[in-house]
Design a protein around this motif. Structure first.
Motif, PDB file in Angstrom:
ATOM      1  N   GLU A  54       0.921  -1.188  -0.220  1.00 43.58           N
ATOM      2  CA  GLU A  54       0.048  -0.092  -0.050  1.00 43.58           C
ATOM      3  C   GLU A  54       0.693   1.244  -0.079  1.00 43.58           C
ATOM      4  O   GLU A  54       0.299   2.210  -0.424  1.00 43.58           O
ATOM      5  CB  GLU A  54      -1.051  -0.025   1.245  1.00 43.58           C
ATOM      6  CG  GLU A  54      -0.442   0.343   2.399  1.00 43.58           C
ATOM      7  CD  GLU A  54      -0.182  -1.275   3.146  1.00 43.58           C
ATOM      8  OE1 GLU A  54       0.454  -1.117   4.309  1.00 43.58           O
ATOM      9  OE2 GLU A  54       0.128  -1.938   2.782  1.00 43.58           O
ATOM     10  N   ARG A 112     -16.837  10.485   1.061  1.00 43.85           N
ATOM     11  CA  ARG A 112     -15.453  10.130   1.322  1.00 43.85           C
ATOM     12  C   ARG A 112     -14.423  11.572   1.123  1.00 43.85           C
ATOM     13  O   ARG A 112     -13.592  11.415   0.937  1.00 43.85           O
ATOM     14  CB  ARG A 112     -14.716   9.062   0.430  1.00 43.85           C
ATOM     15  CG  ARG A 112     -15.697   8.004   0.634  1.00 43.85           C
ATOM     16  CD  ARG A 112     -15.199   6.827  -0.688  1.00 43.85           C
ATOM     17  NE  ARG A 112     -16.141   5.786  -0.644  1.00 43.85           N
ATOM     18  CZ  ARG A 112     -16.273   5.062  -1.782  1.00 43.85           C
ATOM     19  NH1 ARG A 112     -15.716   5.526  -2.856  1.00 43.85           N
ATOM     20  NH2 ARG A 112     -17.167   3.987  -1.906  1.00 43.85           N
ATOM     21  N   ASP A 152     -18.663   5.393  -6.067  1.00 46.76           N
ATOM     22  CA  ASP A 152     -17.627   5.163  -6.824  1.00 46.76           C
ATOM     23  C   ASP A 152     -17.517   5.732  -8.101  1.00 46.76           C
ATOM     24  O   ASP A 152     -16.470   6.280  -8.666  1.00 46.76           O
ATOM     25  CB  ASP A 152     -17.152   3.567  -6.819  1.00 46.76           C
ATOM     26  CG  ASP A 152     -16.711   2.859  -5.808  1.00 46.76           C
ATOM     27  OD1 ASP A 152     -16.036   3.652  -5.030  1.00 46.76           O
ATOM     28  OD2 ASP A 152     -16.899   1.777  -5.430  1.00 46.76           O
ATOM     29  N   GLN A 196     -12.359  -1.616 -11.832  1.00 47.30           N
ATOM     30  CA  GLN A 196     -12.643  -2.351 -10.333  1.00 47.30           C
ATOM     31  C   GLN A 196     -12.822  -3.782 -10.907  1.00 47.30           C
ATOM     32  O   GLN A 196     -12.284  -4.716 -10.241  1.00 47.30           O
ATOM     33  CB  GLN A 196     -14.026  -1.790  -9.961  1.00 47.30           C
ATOM     34  CG  GLN A 196     -13.966  -0.359  -9.231  1.00 47.30           C
ATOM     35  CD  GLN A 196     -15.193   0.009  -8.511  1.00 47.30           C
ATOM     36  OE1 GLN A 196     -16.496  -0.324  -9.061  1.00 47.30           O
ATOM     37  NE2 GLN A 196     -15.229   0.482  -7.279  1.00 47.30           N
ATOM     38  N   ASN A 245      -5.062  -0.326  -6.594  1.00 46.03           N
ATOM     39  CA  ASN A 245      -5.620  -0.256  -5.435  1.00 46.03           C
ATOM     40  C   ASN A 245      -5.079   1.082  -4.773  1.00 46.03           C
ATOM     41  O   ASN A 245      -5.884   1.928  -4.517  1.00 46.03           O
ATOM     42  CB  ASN A 245      -5.353  -1.323  -4.334  1.00 46.03           C
ATOM     43  CG  ASN A 245      -5.733  -1.143  -2.939  1.00 46.03           C
ATOM     44  OD1 ASN A 245      -6.829  -1.050  -2.687  1.00 46.03           O
ATOM     45  ND2 ASN A 245      -4.668  -0.270  -2.132  1.00 46.03           N
ATOM     46  N   ASN A 259      -7.371   4.497  -4.676  1.00 45.64           N
ATOM     47  CA  ASN A 259      -7.444   5.351  -3.331  1.00 45.64           C
ATOM     48  C   ASN A 259      -7.230   6.910  -3.267  1.00 45.64           C
ATOM     49  O   ASN A 259      -7.577   7.432  -2.762  1.00 45.64           O
ATOM     50  CB  ASN A 259      -6.377   4.464  -2.291  1.00 45.64           C
ATOM     51  CG  ASN A 259      -6.830   5.216  -0.870  1.00 45.64           C
ATOM     52  OD1 ASN A 259      -7.919   5.006  -0.311  1.00 45.64           O
ATOM     53  ND2 ASN A 259      -5.554   5.564  -0.342  1.00 45.64           N
ATOM     54  N   SER A 291     -13.278   2.859  -4.282  1.00 39.86           N
ATOM     55  CA  SER A 291     -12.945   1.571  -3.699  1.00 39.86           C
ATOM     56  C   SER A 291     -12.390   0.694  -4.776  1.00 39.86           C
ATOM     57  O   SER A 291     -12.552   0.458  -5.991  1.00 39.86           O
ATOM     58  CB  SER A 291     -14.096   1.166  -3.046  1.00 39.86           C
ATOM     59  OG  SER A 291     -14.993   0.526  -3.993  1.00 39.86           O
ATOM     60  N   ALA A 292     -11.494  -0.376  -4.033  1.00 45.64           N
ATOM     61  CA  ALA A 292     -11.091  -1.284  -5.048  1.00 45.64           C
ATOM     62  C   ALA A 292     -11.474  -2.753  -4.669  1.00 45.64           C
ATOM     63  O   ALA A 292     -10.813  -3.407  -3.376  1.00 45.64           O
ATOM     64  CB  ALA A 292      -9.418  -1.360  -4.853  1.00 45.64           C
ATOM     65  N   PRO A 293     -12.762  -3.259  -4.882  1.00 48.63           N
ATOM     66  CA  PRO A 293     -13.422  -4.290  -4.535  1.00 48.63           C
ATOM     67  C   PRO A 293     -12.556  -5.592  -4.663  1.00 48.63           C
ATOM     68  O   PRO A 293     -11.800  -5.787  -5.927  1.00 48.63           O
ATOM     69  CB  PRO A 293     -14.610  -4.369  -5.159  1.00 48.63           C
ATOM     70  CG  PRO A 293     -14.500  -3.581  -6.348  1.00 48.63           C
ATOM     71  CD  PRO A 293     -13.475  -2.468  -6.271  1.00 48.63           C
TER      72      PRO A 293
END
Length: 537
Positions: free
Chosen positions: A100, A238, A387, A422, A523, A527, A532-534
């Motif tokens: 990350e 967010r 998203d 995604q 990811n 961010n 989001s990164a499902p």
């Protein structure tokens, strides 16, 4: 270090040219190398030599570096550079190890930046136009922080002045309407359905006991309620803030009087026709501006000047204001005012966001079904999802009008860029989970990867650090949004041509490493733009 930056340094060591002058590009034609530069052509006059000679010197020096396969010169002096694949694999391992934190600056650079965004008056709900500013401001703060800057996220509430007077009057009329009085809203009153809802809340709590209550109560109740709604909407979008600054607090602190004293001491105020004027033409504005009207009240520019002085005094190196396109004419007077206070106007960076058009079936949507007025942030989030909203606001430059296709935003197909990205992430997560169950490890050495599609992915992953740096320096979040879409596309192309998991464990483990690098980079990039990164879809 990003490959582009690395090549720049090698060129700088060869011919001693400022790094800012060196442009490294990725050729569309892959036979022209992994990277190319026209620096020899650009510097021929400065170095007093032919482009071909300069290019030859750079070639000779770069080829001494073991990280490069070869360097080609093309007449009249273009330089094509081929990178060794081992260099790309080293970066892949780095991405996997850092996870990350891949792409994050290793050290803070001690540059303090204040970013003020949204800052809508607490006189109504946040609407679609505000969404774009919220997304941009939050994105650039995420990116700046990731790139090593010291960032403060700020919201400025205009909770004083004429607008709040009109809010109080509107709310009082709506409350009295509920109590049975037939009254009309004031001329500049607020017609939003939320004003009726707040008036109903007051009635539910107090009954008709406030029929003759002073305006102050309605101003304070309405402002507080709307601020709470705004904060919740932004949180759900967010979008976060470190500082919430109140115009009323600025007024109460005496900062306005301090500002006026400084301007007067600098001989930048004068009286004319019963009003007080600021000499903004002295600092590049097209005309001087009234700051104290004939009735003794301040114009809206005055608390803004005091607010910016407050930010300057907090020690920021850069102050970024994200404003609507209707503030275009306001920029010069704001900067002139800061200079009139004795500060560098270039500290103030204004980003103007252009209009947003919502489209359905190719036609513009102008009204909310629920309120009959402008579509709110809450309605947009509920209809297309956070998203999709965040990505669609992120993937276009701020200075272009944005056509937001509501139909596209909810599609579950590759036509929808959010779904496309995604799905790439979710597909990789599924493969990695399958591999873990089969006890196939992720490789850290590479011998079997050789396809062009795989190398395209490796090079794209390598670009990420430079994309983050460039996006932060230029304050352009759409560079991240476009980058991650391209990376997802490279993965989809690769996956269609090459199997990941086979009976050959070595083969499989190396490809697991490749797609793990993609997953990490997608990811991290998502961010940075609040998407989001499902793990599954």
């Amino acid at each position: 270090m990003d490959i582009k930056e690395y090549i720049k340094q090698r060129i700088n060591e060869s011919i001693n040219i400022d790094l800012e002058e060196i442009i490294i590009e990725i050729p569309k034609d892959k036979t022209h190398g992994d990277y190319s530069s026209n620096i020899a052509l650009k510097t021929a006059r400065i170095l007093k030599d032919s482009p071909m000679n300069i290019a030859q010197k750079i070639k000779n020096d770069i080829e001494k570096d073991n990280n490069f396969e070869k360097v080609e010169i093309v007449n009249p002096g273009f330089i094509n550079i081929f990178v060794k694949k081992e260099y790309l694999f080293e970066n892949l391992c780095k991405a996997i190890n850092e996870n990350e934190n891949y792409g994050r600056a290793k050290n803070k650079n001690n540059i303090k930046i204040n970013v003020e965004y949204v800052s809508a008056n607490p006189t109504g709900l946040l609407h679609v136009g505000t969404c774009r500013g919220a997304a941009y401001g939050d994105n650039i703060c995420r990116i700046l922080d990731f790139a090593g800057y010291d960032v403060t996220r700020e919201y400025y509430f205009n909770d004083a002045g004429v607008q709040i007077e009109n809010l109080g009057k509107s709310l009082k009329v709506r409350y009295r309407n509920i109590c049975g009085f037939n009254e009309e809203l004031p001329e500049n009153g607020y017609h939003g359905h939320e004003i009726i809802d707040i008036a109903q809340s007051i009635y539910n709590e107090y009954g008709n006991s406030l029929i003759d209550e002073e305006l102050k109560f309605f101003k304070e109740y309405g402002t507080k309620t709307l601020i709470e709604i705004i904060k919740q909407d932004l949180k759900d979008f967010r979008t976060t803030f470190d500082v919430w600054t109140s115009e009323q607090d600025i007024r109460n602190s005496g900062n306005i009087e301090k500002c006026l004293n400084i301007l007067r001491e600098n001989d930048n105020l004068y009286e004319c026709e019963g009003a007080t004027w600021l000499r903004t033409t002295k600092y590049g504005d097209d005309k001087d501006r009234v700051i104290v009207k004939t009735d003794g009240n301040y114009t809206y520019l005055v608390p803004d000047i005091a607010y910016h002085l407050n930010k300057i005094n907090r020690g920021f190196d850069e102050i970024v204001d994200v404003l609507g396109a209707d503030h275009h004419g306001y920029v010069s007077r704001l900067k002139a005012s800061v200079e009139a206070l004795g500060y560098n106007k270039d500290k103030i960076i204004v980003k103007l966001l252009q209009m947003v058009r919502l489209l359905r079936n190719g036609e513009e949507i102008k009204m909310s079904k629920r309120t009959g007025l402008t579509i709110t942030m809450r309605e947009l989030m509920e209809e297309v999802g956070i998203d999709a909203a965040r990505y669609f606001f992120a993937n276009k430059s701020l200075d272009t009008q944005l056509d937001f296709d509501m139909d596209l935003a909810v599609k579950k197909s590759n036509e929808n860029p959010v779904y496309y990205i995604q799905y790439a992430h979710a597909r990789i997560c599924s493969i990695l989970k399958d591999a873990k169950e089969k006890n196939i490890k992720i490789a850290d050495k590479f011998e079997t990867i050789s396809s062009e599609e795989a190398y395209d992915i490796l090079k794209k992953i390598y670009e990420f650090e430079n994309i983050v740096k460039d996006s932060a320096e230029r304050k352009l979040p759409h560079l991240i949004a476009n980058y991650v879409y391209e990376l997802a596309g490279l993965f989809h192309t690769y996956y269609a041509k090459e199997k990941i998991l086979t009976n050959d464990e070595k083969y499989s483990s190396e490809r697991l490493a490749l797609i793990k690098g993609v997953q990490i980079t997608i990811n991290n990039a998502l961010n940075l733009i609040g998407v989001s990164a499902p793990d599954k879809m």
